[in-house]
Design a protein around this motif. Structure first.
Motif, PDB file in Angstrom:
ATOM      1  N   THR A  50       0.791  -1.125  -0.143  1.00 52.03           N
ATOM      2  CA  THR A  50       0.016  -0.049   0.198  1.00 52.03           C
ATOM      3  C   THR A  50       0.834   1.294   0.067  1.00 52.03           C
ATOM      4  O   THR A  50       0.490   2.280  -0.666  1.00 52.03           O
ATOM      5  CB  THR A  50      -0.924  -0.065   1.190  1.00 52.03           C
ATOM      6  OG1 THR A  50      -1.898  -1.169   1.205  1.00 52.03           O
ATOM      7  CG2 THR A  50      -1.892   1.101   1.067  1.00 52.03           C
ATOM      8  N   ALA A  51       1.985   1.170   0.797  1.00 50.59           N
ATOM      9  CA  ALA A  51       2.785   2.297   0.910  1.00 50.59           C
ATOM     10  C   ALA A  51       3.618   2.542  -0.428  1.00 50.59           C
ATOM     11  O   ALA A  51       3.723   3.893  -0.734  1.00 50.59           O
ATOM     12  CB  ALA A  51       3.762   2.311   1.948  1.00 50.59           C
ATOM     13  N   ILE A  52       4.030   1.576  -1.114  1.00 52.88           N
ATOM     14  CA  ILE A  52       4.733   1.744  -2.361  1.00 52.88           C
ATOM     15  C   ILE A  52       3.796   2.204  -3.520  1.00 52.88           C
ATOM     16  O   ILE A  52       4.063   3.267  -4.280  1.00 52.88           O
ATOM     17  CB  ILE A  52       5.382   0.339  -2.843  1.00 52.88           C
ATOM     18  CG1 ILE A  52       6.451  -0.257  -1.813  1.00 52.88           C
ATOM     19  CG2 ILE A  52       5.718   0.427  -4.061  1.00 52.88           C
ATOM     20  CD1 ILE A  52       6.772  -1.513  -2.032  1.00 52.88           C
ATOM     21  N   LEU A  53       2.527   1.780  -3.462  1.00 50.30           N
ATOM     22  CA  LEU A  53       1.539   2.160  -4.610  1.00 50.30           C
ATOM     23  C   LEU A  53       1.181   3.645  -4.184  1.00 50.30           C
ATOM     24  O   LEU A  53       0.997   4.584  -5.273  1.00 50.30           O
ATOM     25  CB  LEU A  53       0.378   1.309  -4.551  1.00 50.30           C
ATOM     26  CG  LEU A  53       0.484  -0.093  -5.139  1.00 50.30           C
ATOM     27  CD1 LEU A  53      -0.623  -0.766  -4.879  1.00 50.30           C
ATOM     28  CD2 LEU A  53       0.998  -0.048  -6.605  1.00 50.30           C
ATOM     29  N   GLN A  54       1.145   4.114  -3.043  1.00 53.24           N
ATOM     30  CA  GLN A  54       0.886   5.420  -2.483  1.00 53.24           C
ATOM     31  C   GLN A  54       2.106   6.446  -3.050  1.00 53.24           C
ATOM     32  O   GLN A  54       1.666   7.582  -3.245  1.00 53.24           O
ATOM     33  CB  GLN A  54       0.487   5.419  -1.242  1.00 53.24           C
ATOM     34  CG  GLN A  54       0.099   7.011  -0.551  1.00 53.24           C
ATOM     35  CD  GLN A  54      -0.443   6.844   0.873  1.00 53.24           C
ATOM     36  OE1 GLN A  54      -0.035   6.045   1.609  1.00 53.24           O
ATOM     37  NE2 GLN A  54      -1.168   7.890   1.269  1.00 53.24           N
ATOM     38  N   HIS A  55       3.206   5.854  -2.831  1.00 54.66           N
ATOM     39  CA  HIS A  55       4.204   6.569  -3.347  1.00 54.66           C
ATOM     40  C   HIS A  55       4.370   7.056  -4.832  1.00 54.66           C
ATOM     41  O   HIS A  55       5.084   8.198  -4.999  1.00 54.66           O
ATOM     42  CB  HIS A  55       5.667   5.965  -2.947  1.00 54.66           C
ATOM     43  CG  HIS A  55       6.775   6.735  -2.997  1.00 54.66           C
ATOM     44  ND1 HIS A  55       7.448   7.831  -2.719  1.00 54.66           N
ATOM     45  CD2 HIS A  55       7.796   6.345  -4.302  1.00 54.66           C
ATOM     46  CE1 HIS A  55       8.525   8.188  -3.052  1.00 54.66           C
ATOM     47  NE2 HIS A  55       8.836   7.515  -3.986  1.00 54.66           N
TER      48      HIS A  55
ATOM     49  N   GLY B 163       1.789   7.774  -6.414  1.00 58.32           N
ATOM     50  CA  GLY B 163       0.623   8.393  -6.639  1.00 58.32           C
ATOM     51  C   GLY B 163      -0.981   7.750  -6.614  1.00 58.32           C
ATOM     52  O   GLY B 163      -1.969   8.224  -6.909  1.00 58.32           O
ATOM     53  N   ALA B 164      -0.790   6.468  -6.010  1.00 55.51           N
ATOM     54  CA  ALA B 164      -2.035   5.840  -6.098  1.00 55.51           C
ATOM     55  C   ALA B 164      -2.419   5.904  -4.493  1.00 55.51           C
ATOM     56  O   ALA B 164      -2.588   5.360  -3.772  1.00 55.51           O
ATOM     57  CB  ALA B 164      -1.854   4.125  -6.133  1.00 55.51           C
ATOM     58  N   SER B 165      -2.891   7.152  -4.222  1.00 51.32           N
ATOM     59  CA  SER B 165      -3.652   7.531  -2.914  1.00 51.32           C
ATOM     60  C   SER B 165      -4.963   6.607  -2.474  1.00 51.32           C
ATOM     61  O   SER B 165      -5.270   6.547  -1.287  1.00 51.32           O
ATOM     62  CB  SER B 165      -3.743   8.920  -2.668  1.00 51.32           C
ATOM     63  OG  SER B 165      -4.924   9.146  -3.633  1.00 51.32           O
ATOM     64  N   TRP B 166      -5.447   5.983  -3.452  1.00 50.66           N
ATOM     65  CA  TRP B 166      -6.582   5.522  -3.110  1.00 50.66           C
ATOM     66  C   TRP B 166      -6.519   4.050  -2.367  1.00 50.66           C
ATOM     67  O   TRP B 166      -7.312   3.408  -1.830  1.00 50.66           O
ATOM     68  CB  TRP B 166      -7.581   4.799  -4.408  1.00 50.66           C
ATOM     69  CG  TRP B 166      -6.557   4.372  -5.417  1.00 50.66           C
ATOM     70  CD1 TRP B 166      -5.793   5.004  -6.607  1.00 50.66           C
ATOM     71  CD2 TRP B 166      -6.400   2.771  -5.688  1.00 50.66           C
ATOM     72  NE1 TRP B 166      -5.065   3.951  -7.171  1.00 50.66           N
ATOM     73  CE2 TRP B 166      -5.264   2.768  -6.681  1.00 50.66           C
ATOM     74  CE3 TRP B 166      -6.818   1.818  -4.957  1.00 50.66           C
ATOM     75  CZ2 TRP B 166      -4.971   1.619  -7.013  1.00 50.66           C
ATOM     76  CZ3 TRP B 166      -6.423   0.578  -5.320  1.00 50.66           C
ATOM     77  CH2 TRP B 166      -5.574   0.429  -6.349  1.00 50.66           C
ATOM     78  N   THR B 167      -5.092   3.587  -2.564  1.00 53.35           N
ATOM     79  CA  THR B 167      -4.658   2.357  -1.723  1.00 53.35           C
ATOM     80  C   THR B 167      -5.094   2.424  -0.406  1.00 53.35           C
ATOM     81  O   THR B 167      -5.573   1.134   0.094  1.00 53.35           O
ATOM     82  CB  THR B 167      -3.359   1.950  -2.082  1.00 53.35           C
ATOM     83  OG1 THR B 167      -2.399   3.104  -1.556  1.00 53.35           O
ATOM     84  CG2 THR B 167      -2.965   1.658  -3.514  1.00 53.35           C
ATOM     85  N   VAL B 168      -5.061   3.346   0.455  1.00 57.06           N
ATOM     86  CA  VAL B 168      -5.080   3.572   1.750  1.00 57.06           C
ATOM     87  C   VAL B 168      -6.884   3.345   2.070  1.00 57.06           C
ATOM     88  O   VAL B 168      -7.147   2.258   3.049  1.00 57.06           O
ATOM     89  CB  VAL B 168      -4.776   4.775   2.382  1.00 57.06           C
ATOM     90  CG1 VAL B 168      -5.086   4.742   3.921  1.00 57.06           C
ATOM     91  CG2 VAL B 168      -3.257   5.026   2.250  1.00 57.06           C
ATOM     92  N   TYR B 169      -7.658   3.762   1.343  1.00 55.11           N
ATOM     93  CA  TYR B 169      -8.973   3.627   1.406  1.00 55.11           C
ATOM     94  C   TYR B 169      -9.230   2.184   1.175  1.00 55.11           C
ATOM     95  O   TYR B 169     -10.267   1.578   1.496  1.00 55.11           O
ATOM     96  CB  TYR B 169     -10.068   4.914   0.612  1.00 55.11           C
ATOM     97  CG  TYR B 169      -9.608   6.072   1.070  1.00 55.11           C
ATOM     98  CD1 TYR B 169      -9.953   6.568   2.231  1.00 55.11           C
ATOM     99  CD2 TYR B 169      -8.818   6.741   0.296  1.00 55.11           C
ATOM    100  CE1 TYR B 169      -9.889   7.984   2.491  1.00 55.11           C
ATOM    101  CE2 TYR B 169      -8.443   8.207   0.600  1.00 55.11           C
ATOM    102  CZ  TYR B 169      -8.909   8.834   2.067  1.00 55.11           C
ATOM    103  OH  TYR B 169      -8.472   9.896   2.288  1.00 55.11           O
TER     104      TYR B 169
END
Length: 271
Positions: free
Chosen positions: A125-130, A132-138
């Protein structure tokens, strides 16, 4: 929230210390120890985040790391609680198998695998968010709502049926009471958090104030477990002062008795 975190850190810290150095561990208390470590981690990160906000420290990388670590610990806490609830359901539904044929190292193995799974989930989740995929946390909380809550609700209903419909009053052990009350408080506090993040995932505008309320619920959920242990371990109608070690030992002494029954040479009367 800062004060609640401090109280929760002290409570979980006492549980960790007693289970590590003062009380003989068994398969069930091994799960409780891991749950206390996960809750301690959640409270520590929330506490640091609140301090950073109050001191107006702006550090994007620091907040990102804290967010990842909080997600890691919170996911581990949820998975461990589900494992504990399934373990109790197995002891209720299949008591002879549980006492005689349950692998001794099962709890240790399951806890280790759940920590690894939590690390991989939060890490991806952290890698994807890094990138630009901020939706991964939700998405993580949405998946938790879909997967975790049906398991918790099912386990809670099974234990409620066992405690109030099948068991005699004297057979309602402390361990079963601890798990049942913990699951009920989990549903009360964790459900709003997962629901809020799930709604924010589908909403056009993110409601930050609701997410702050969700963090408060997570804080309360991680604080309440040590209080449950000590209250259940308190001897009824006792006027004597009892140490925290004695309270924790009494809370889990039922499980200790079951372990003794499983030892070779001891006769079991469960059949």
């Amino acid at each position: 929230m800062l004060y609640i975190c401090i109280v929760g850190l002290v409570g979980n810290g006492i549980v960790i210390y007693l289970l590590c150095f003062c009380i003989k561990r068994n398969p069930f208390t091994m799960c409780i120890l891991n749950l206390a470590v996960a809750d301690f981690g959640v409270l520590l990160i929330l506490n640091l985040s609140v301090i950073l906000i109050l001191t107006d420290i702006e550090n994007e990388h620091g907040f990102t790391f804290l967010q990842w670590f909080a997600l890691f610990m919170y996911t581990a806490s949820q998975l461990l609680l589900i494992a504990i609830s399934i373990d109790r359901c197995a002891s209720v539904l299949f008591p002879i198998w549980y006492r005689c044929h349950r692998p001794r190292q099962l709890s240790t193995t399951v806890c280790a695998l759940l920590w690894v799974l939590s690390f991989l989930t939060s890490g991806s989740t952290a890698i994807l968010q890094h990138f630009g995929a901020s939706w991964t946390v939700y998405y993580t909380f949405t998946a938790g709502s879909v997967v975790f809550f049906p398991l918790v609700i099912t386990s809670t209903m099974i234990l409620l049926f066992k405690v109030f419909c099948k068991a005699q009053p004297r057979q309602r052990g402390r361990v079963l009471t601890i798990v049942l009350v913990t699951l009920l408080f989990y549903l009360i506090f964790a459900f709003p958090m997962n629901a809020i993040y799930t709604l924010n995932y589908f909403a056009d505008d993110k409601h930050v104030h609701l997410e702050m309320y969700a963090d408060l619920c997570a804080c309360l959920n991680s604080c309440v477990n040590p209080l449950i242990y000590f209250l259940v371990g308190r001897k009824e109608m006792s006027q004597q002062r009892q140490t925290l070690k004695v309270l924790l030992q009494r809370a889990f002494q039922e499980e200790e008795a079951q372990i003794e029954e499983q030892k070779p040479g001891n006769k079991t009367t469960s059949i």
